[in-house]
Design an enzyme around this catalytic site. Sequence first.
Site, PDB file in Angstrom:
ATOM      1  N   VAL A  60       0.810  -1.223   0.000  1.00 23.42           N
ATOM      2  CA  VAL A  60       0.000   0.000   0.000  1.00 23.42           C
ATOM      3  C   VAL A  60       0.840   1.268   0.000  1.00 23.42           C
ATOM      4  CG1 VAL A  60      -2.061  -1.034   1.023  1.00 23.42           C
ATOM      5  CG2 VAL A  60      -0.248  -0.167   2.531  1.00 23.42           C
ATOM      6  N   TYR A 162       1.815   1.679  17.422  1.00 26.37           N
ATOM      7  CA  TYR A 162       0.512   1.306  16.882  1.00 26.37           C
ATOM      8  C   TYR A 162      -0.550   2.345  17.241  1.00 26.37           C
ATOM      9  CZ  TYR A 162      -3.582  -1.627  15.897  1.00 26.37           C
ATOM     10  OH  TYR A 162      -4.782  -2.120  15.413  1.00 26.37           O
ATOM     11  N   LYS A 166      -2.641   4.613  14.540  1.00 31.69           N
ATOM     12  CA  LYS A 166      -4.102   4.567  14.454  1.00 31.69           C
ATOM     13  C   LYS A 166      -4.725   5.908  14.834  1.00 31.69           C
ATOM     14  CE  LYS A 166      -4.628   0.363  12.983  1.00 31.69           C
ATOM     15  NZ  LYS A 166      -5.148   0.135  11.607  1.00 31.69           N
TER      16      LYS A 166
END
Length: 256
Positions: A60, A162, A166
Site C-alpha cells: 500500500v 501502533y 491509528k
Amino acid sequence: MDLTGRSAIVTGGAGGLGGATARHLHSLGVGVAVFDRHGDGAHALAGELGDGAVAVAGDVTDDSDVRGAIEAAGSVGTLSIVVNVAGGGRTPARTVGRDGTPHDMGVFVDTVAVNTFGTFNVTRLAAAAMAGNQPDEDGQRGVVVNTGSVAGYEGQVGQVPYAAAKAAILGMSLPLARDLAPLGIRVCAIAPGTMGTDLMLGARSSILEPLLATIVFPHRMGRPHEFALLVESIVRNPYLNGENIRLDAAQRFPAT
C-alpha cells in the site's frame, strides 16, 4: 450510494477484517479488488469469490502497486469504494525497556508507514481516480472507509507506535472529508475494539483475558462480519461523513 455497477478496493483484503469486508461487498454485487501484500491469500480469496473479484499482490505504500489495484478494480466495475484495512502492529515494547534499552526506531517508522502512510497513499490515489466518476443525485462519486482502532484513543503500555499510527488515521477523517468534499467523496473511519480475527483468536490467554474483561455488551469479541456490516452502512448512508465510529461493544482498553 447505489451499489449497482460499483467496485471496491479492499486493502489488507486477505486478512480477517479485510477478507470479511471483501466477501460481504461481493455478496452485495460490488466488484472487489482484493489488495494484499500476501499475494497467495489475495488470489485464494478472489478465486473463492469468483466472477467480479480480482486479486492484487502489492504494498500500500508503493504508488505503482496502488495504481495496479485501481486498474484492477476498474476492470470489475466503477471504482467508487475504498476500504483501507491494511496495517497492524508489532510485538509490544515500552518506549524505554525495563533494562534501559530505548524502543527500536525502525519498528516505530515501519508501523506508522504500513498503517498511516499506506492508508493515505491509497486514499489520495484512489480519490483522484474516483473524481472522474459520474456523480449521483447527492453529488457522490465515492466513499473511503479507513480503519483506526480504539488503541488510537486509549493505547496500552507497549503500544506507542501502533496507537500513534491509528490515532493519525482517526485524525485524518475530518480533514480528508473536507478536502474531498468538492469531489463528492466521503470519508469515515471505523475504530474496532477486540475483534475475533484468526490472529486474535490465536493470542495467548494472558493477552486476551484482560481485554475480554473490559468488553461490556455483548460480552465477546467482535465478529469480522460485524465490521463488514458497518462498512456497508457507511457506504450506503450518504449523510455519514468525516466521522470516526467505534465498533467495540462499549469496551475501553485497560492500561496494560
